[in-house]
Every structure is written in structure tokens, then in C-alpha cells.
Design a protein around this motif. Structure first.
Motif, mmCIF file in Angstrom:
data_model
loop_
_atom_site.group_PDB
_atom_site.id
_atom_site.type_symbol
_atom_site.label_atom_id
_atom_site.label_comp_id
_atom_site.label_asym_id
_atom_site.label_seq_id
_atom_site.Cartn_x
_atom_site.Cartn_y
_atom_site.Cartn_z
ATOM 1 N N HIS A 193 -2.703 -37.797 6.606
ATOM 2 C CA HIS A 193 -4.033 -37.237 6.375
ATOM 3 C C HIS A 193 -4.775 -37.144 7.703
ATOM 4 N N LEU A 194 -5.383 -36.002 7.937
ATOM 5 C CA LEU A 194 -6.171 -35.775 9.145
ATOM 6 C C LEU A 194 -7.476 -35.097 8.733
ATOM 7 N N GLY A 195 -8.605 -35.742 9.006
ATOM 8 C CA GLY A 195 -9.911 -35.162 8.715
ATOM 9 C C GLY A 195 -10.573 -34.718 10.002
ATOM 10 N N VAL A 196 -11.086 -33.499 10.024
ATOM 11 C CA VAL A 196 -11.721 -32.942 11.223
ATOM 12 C C VAL A 196 -13.066 -32.363 10.833
ATOM 13 N N PHE A 197 -14.121 -32.809 11.551
ATOM 14 C CA PHE A 197 -15.460 -32.263 11.354
ATOM 15 C C PHE A 197 -15.795 -31.378 12.539
ATOM 16 N N THR A 198 -15.978 -30.103 12.238
ATOM 17 C CA THR A 198 -16.151 -29.104 13.291
ATOM 18 C C THR A 198 -16.735 -27.835 12.686
ATOM 19 N N ARG A 199 -17.272 -26.973 13.544
ATOM 20 C CA ARG A 199 -17.717 -25.648 13.109
ATOM 21 C C ARG A 199 -16.658 -24.588 13.398
ATOM 22 N N ALA A 200 -15.585 -24.983 14.039
ATOM 23 C CA ALA A 200 -14.524 -24.029 14.352
ATOM 24 C C ALA A 200 -13.866 -23.553 13.067
ATOM 25 N N PRO A 201 -13.505 -22.277 12.980
ATOM 26 C CA PRO A 201 -12.871 -21.760 11.759
ATOM 27 C C PRO A 201 -11.445 -22.257 11.625
ATOM 28 N N LEU A 202 -10.974 -22.302 10.388
ATOM 29 C CA LEU A 202 -9.614 -22.745 10.110
ATOM 30 C C LEU A 202 -8.584 -21.874 10.826
ATOM 31 N N SER A 203 -8.851 -20.579 10.899
ATOM 32 C CA SER A 203 -7.899 -19.675 11.545
ATOM 33 C C SER A 203 -7.667 -20.043 13.009
ATOM 34 N N GLN A 204 -8.665 -20.642 13.637
ATOM 35 C CA GLN A 204 -8.521 -21.056 15.032
ATOM 36 C C GLN A 204 -7.758 -22.366 15.160
ATOM 37 N N LEU A 205 -7.939 -23.259 14.187
ATOM 38 C CA LEU A 205 -7.344 -24.595 14.280
ATOM 39 C C LEU A 205 -5.935 -24.672 13.693
ATOM 40 N N ALA A 206 -5.645 -23.864 12.671
ATOM 41 C CA ALA A 206 -4.373 -23.979 11.964
ATOM 42 C C ALA A 206 -3.166 -23.896 12.891
ATOM 43 N N PRO A 207 -3.113 -22.962 13.851
ATOM 44 C CA PRO A 207 -1.947 -22.931 14.746
ATOM 45 C C PRO A 207 -1.784 -24.207 15.568
ATOM 46 N N GLN A 208 -2.904 -24.852 15.888
ATOM 47 C CA GLN A 208 -2.823 -26.086 16.679
ATOM 48 C C GLN A 208 -2.317 -27.256 15.830
ATOM 49 N N PHE A 209 -2.519 -27.208 14.511
ATOM 50 C CA PHE A 209 -2.076 -28.276 13.625
ATOM 51 C C PHE A 209 -0.622 -28.117 13.198
ATOM 52 N N ALA A 210 -0.008 -26.987 13.502
ATOM 53 C CA ALA A 210 1.291 -26.656 12.917
ATOM 54 C C ALA A 210 2.368 -27.691 13.218
ATOM 55 N N GLY A 211 2.349 -28.291 14.399
ATOM 56 C CA GLY A 211 3.406 -29.225 14.754
ATOM 57 C C GLY A 211 3.094 -30.674 14.482
ATOM 58 N N LEU A 212 1.987 -30.955 13.792
ATOM 59 C CA LEU A 212 1.573 -32.338 13.584
ATOM 60 C C LEU A 212 2.178 -32.904 12.300
ATOM 61 N N PRO A 213 2.380 -34.231 12.249
ATOM 62 C CA PRO A 213 2.888 -34.844 11.018
ATOM 63 C C PRO A 213 1.856 -34.841 9.902
ATOM 64 N N GLY A 214 0.576 -34.658 10.243
ATOM 65 C CA GLY A 214 -0.470 -34.639 9.227
ATOM 66 C C GLY A 214 -0.371 -33.401 8.363
ATOM 67 N N ARG A 215 0.285 -33.532 7.198
ATOM 68 C CA ARG A 215 0.464 -32.397 6.293
ATOM 69 C C ARG A 215 -0.782 -32.138 5.468
ATOM 70 N N ARG A 216 -1.704 -33.073 5.450
ATOM 71 C CA ARG A 216 -2.894 -32.967 4.611
ATOM 72 C C ARG A 216 -4.110 -32.855 5.521
#
Length: 448
Positions: free
Chosen positions: A412-435
Motif C-alpha cells: 500500500h502506498l498513499g500519496v497526497f498531491t495535486r499532481a494528476p494520476l496520469s503524471q504519476l502512474a508511469p513513475q509507480f509502474a515498477g514499484l511493489p506497491g500494487r495498491r
């Protein structure tokens, strides 16, 4: 003189106790275990432990029963689950009582767990009505959090599911109902502490019309010894599928040793500090930090640290932990860990809690929240965070630090930000945090 064990009639009432008189596990089980109530310390009813041979027998029994269950038709299966939902709702008070004794949940958490379980049951019947197989994860817009589905028309004959000691009832139904509604048989492996709730739920399912053998509960021992490992190995080898899970189970008893790395909550430079503090208080302190979605590690951008800490301290001061830890060992370990961090320079933002000097075995083991600020860098080595209501706050200055450290955190990874998901999703792709949870507290479970 030691007190007599509870009876199932005392814990669950006469109706469910009568349902439990039916056989629910392998008849060849000879090993038994007794656990004590986390509310009173009195022994709970003895439990028959399943062996590797018993697990194979359960799988064979499930295969025999599955054919007729699948042939009964979707409408008949749907009707059985609706009856089960009514039975569970009607016995909410009994389930809440047994959850307090077995799982150590406080009154508020036990009531919430019952509501979550009823929500799973409602969602399952709605999904079945529309022909859906599984649930989507909380962040439905993100492909990173969607569990895989079976190919159309594929129904595993026997599916294995796992219990969760922090979510004993809701996780039980999440794991079993998708397969049951599709006509499959289910073997649910649970710990001795979770067993009374699981056995009661499966007994109610039989009362609602589920044929014998279609849903079986097997109980593993507390220690991660060869018999417990052998049980899980047999289930994995001979079953046809694994039920969708929020987080993978650890070997042995997950609450005995924290086998999973801690989950992470992040406040970026553009995030809402007050919303993040409210979410952190829930994620860190709810259910005494025992949930797989607990985020005891919090990383805050240096520019937002002051506002965040002020808000989190206010939130933490209003928290009263009523859910117990599994035993006194966890209380002692929590104190030792906090002392070592404070000796290394960490600052405690709340009155430093120490466990009472009561005799071993006195219950319940309910600590107060721990809120520590670590002046070191996020990447600095530090002692493993123990199970408990813990918030360890660290600072960061560059987003790259988070992306690097997130490779070593939980699912589980919780992120508080104003950045859109479309910007962050590629950066999360290789992380073990599936949620991945954006601007909301991480939540255990598979429902949206």
C-alpha cells in the motif's frame, strides 16, 4: 484454578453454536490448539488443527462437492448468498462479540468490521447479478491496482483463500464469495485466532443452503513450523486457483513477526497537509496498526513538515486505541523499538508510552499511539517497525528519494498531491506497491 474455556454457545448464541456442531474440517485432525480471549484472558474453545494430509483430503472433498454446486445454476447460488447475507446481518451482535474475544477488536472496530462484511456480501450479490467475477481495487482508474481476472467461462474447481487476523470477517467473504458464486469450491486457511469467526461464517453458509464440502475452513497452527508450512504447500500445489488478495499472506502467523515491509504514506510539496494528517492518523492508529494497509512510515516534504506535524499531533491526541495487540510480547517490542529510536535522536511528539508492569497474560494489550519524528534521511537504516499504532515521520526534499525508497516498502502506498494520476502512474509502474491511494487513507480490502 484456571478458568474453564468459553463454549461456542456463550460466544455466538445457541443458533450459531448449533450450526457449528456440523463437521467443518478434516475428521482426521488429531492436533488441537487453545487460544485465550484477547478481551478477558479466558480460554476459547479448543480448535482442531489441519495437517498436510488433512488439507489434501479437504481438496478432494471440495472437488467432489463442486460439480453439483456448479450444476445448481447461478440463480440458486445467488439465492444462497442472499440468505447468508440476511443471516450475517441478523447476527451482527453475536459476530461483534466474538470478534472482540478472538481478534481483540475494540467495540467500534468490531462494529465497523461487521459493516464491512455486510458490504462485501451486498457487493457480491450485486456483482453476481450482473455477471461480474471479481472486484476492482480502491483506485479503479489506475490499471496498477486492478486484480487479474480468469478467462471468460473459466471456473476453478477448488480455490484457496486466506484469512486476515486484522479483518477476520470481511476478508473471509472477500476471499470465498467470488468463487462460490461462480460455482467453485473454496478452502479457506485461517489462524487459530481467526478460526472461530471463520467456522461460524461457514456454518451459517451451510444453514443458508450451501452444500457440505463446498466451503471448508482449515486451521493452521500458530508457529511457522514444518506442519504449518506443509499445509500451505499442499494447498498451493493441489488447488486450482488462489482467491484475489489485498496483500499476500506471510508464512506462519503474520502478526507474530512483521514479515511484510512497512507501507508508506507520502505528503508531497503540493499536497494538503491537513487532509494528509487525518489520513495518517487513521492509517497508522486504526485497529492498533494491525491492518495490512497501515502506513507506519510517513515521508513529508520538508516544506510541509511543520504544518503536517501540528495537524497530526492534534489528530493523534484525539485517538484512543481500543483494539488489542495479539499478546504482551508485541507491547514490549514496541517499547524497545521506540526507546532505541529516541536514543538515536528521534523525537516523541506524544507522551512517551510504556507498557504497564502487569503480570504476563493480563489483557487486553492496548497501547496508546506512538508518534515519532526521525531527523535522519529517509534512506537511513533503522530498526524494523514493529506491529502497533505507530507513526514514524521522516522528511524528504526530492521526489526521487521517495521513488527509490518505495522499492523497499509494502503493497500500500498513499500519496497526497495535486499532481494528476496520469503524471504519476508511469513513475509507480515498477514499484511493489500494487495498491496506490491518491489523496485518501490507504484501505485494506478489494472493494471500491
Amino acid at each position: 484454578m484456571s478458568p474453564l474455556p468459553y463454549t461456542y454457545e456463550e460466544l455466538l448464541g445457541p443458533t450459531m453454536a448449533q450450526a457449528l456442531s456440523a463437521e467443518t474440517g478434516p475428521s482426521t485432525s488429531t492436533a488441537h490448539a487453545t487460544v485465550r480471549s484477547l478481551l478477558s484472558g479466558r480460554p476459547l474453545p479448543p480448535l482442531a488443527l489441519c495437517t498436510a494430509a488433512g488439507a489434501r483430503q479437504s481438496i478432494d472433498h471440495g472437488r467432489e462437492a463442486q460439480g453439483a454446486w456448479q450444476a445448481s445454476g447461478r440463480a440458486a447460488r445467488h439465492t444462497v448468498v442472499i440468505r447468508l447475507r440476511r443471516e450475517v446481518t441478523a447476527r451482527r451482535a453475536a459476530f461483534a462479540k466474538v470478534l472482540r474475544h478472538t481478534a481483540g477488536l475494540g467495540a467500534t472496530d468490531a462494529a465497523e468490521e461487521c459493516r464491512d462484511a455486510e458490504r462485501v456480501l451486498r457487493h457480491s450479490t450485486a456483482s453476481s447479478r450482473h455477471g461480474a467475477r471479481w472486484w476492482r481495487s480502491p483506485l479503479a482508474l489506475s490499471p496498477l491496482t486492478r486484480p487479474s481476472c480468469e478467462p471468460p467461462g473459466s471456473v476453478p474447481a477448488v480455490t484457496v483463500s486466506y484469512g486476515d487476523d486484522a479483518r477476520p470477517l470481511a476478508a473471509l467473504f472477500e476471499g470465498a464469495l467470488p468463487s462460490l458464486l461462480n460455482g467453485g469450491a473454496v478452502i479457506t486457511e485461517v489462524s487459530t485466532r481467526n478460526a472461530p469467526v471463520a467456522l461460524a461464517a461457514s456454518a451459517l453458509a451451510r444453514e443458508a443452503g450451501l452444500p457440505p464440502g463446498v466451503w471448508q475452513v482449515v486451521v493452521r497452527g500458530e508457529a511457522a513450523d514444518t506442519s504449518a508450512s506443509g499445509l500451505r504447500a499442499v494447498l498451493a500445489e493441489h488447488a486450482d486457483a488462489l482467491a484475489p488478495l489485498c496483500c499476500p499472506p506471510g508464512m506462519g502467523t503474520p502478526e507474530r513477526t512483521r514479515s511484510r515491509p512497512p507501507c508508506l504514506l507520502v505528503l508531497r510539496h503540493d499536497g494538503n497537509a491537513h487532509a494528509a494528517a487525518r489520513a495518517a492518523a487513521r492509517a497508522c492508529f486504526a485497529r492498533a496498526g494491525r491492518s495490512c494497509a497501515a502506513t507506519p512510515l510517513i515521508a513529508v516534504h520538508a516544506a510541509r513538515a511543520t504544518d503536517f506535524l501540528e495537524a497530526l499531533i492534534r489528530e493523534a491526541q484525539g485517538v484512543t486505541v481500543t483494539t488489542a495487540l495479539p499478546d504482551e510480547l508485541h507491547l514490549r517490542r514496541l517499547t524497545t523499538w521506540a526507546d532505541s529510536l529516541i536514543a538515536g535522536g528521534a523525537h516523541s511528539c506524544l507522551p512517551h508510552w510504556r507498557p504497564p508492569t502487569h503480570p504476563v497474560g493480563l489483557v487486553p494489550h492496548t497501547p496508546r499511539p506512538l508518534l515519532l519524528v526521525d531527523p535522519g534521511a529517509l534512506s537511513d537504516p533503522r530498526p524494523e517497525i514493529p506491529l502497533g499504532p505507530v507513526a514514524l515521520v521522516t522528511r524528504f526534499t526530492h521526489w526521487a528519494e521517495i521513488l527509490e525508497h518505495a522499492h523497499y516498502t509494502g503493497h500500500h502506498l498513499g500519496v497526497f498531491t495535486r499532481a494528476p494520476l496520469s503524471q504519476l502512474a508511469p513513475q509507480f509502474a515498477g514499484l511493489p506497491g500494487r495498491r496506490i491511494h491518491l489523496n485518501q487513507p490507504p484501505r485494506a480490502g478489494l472493494l471500491p
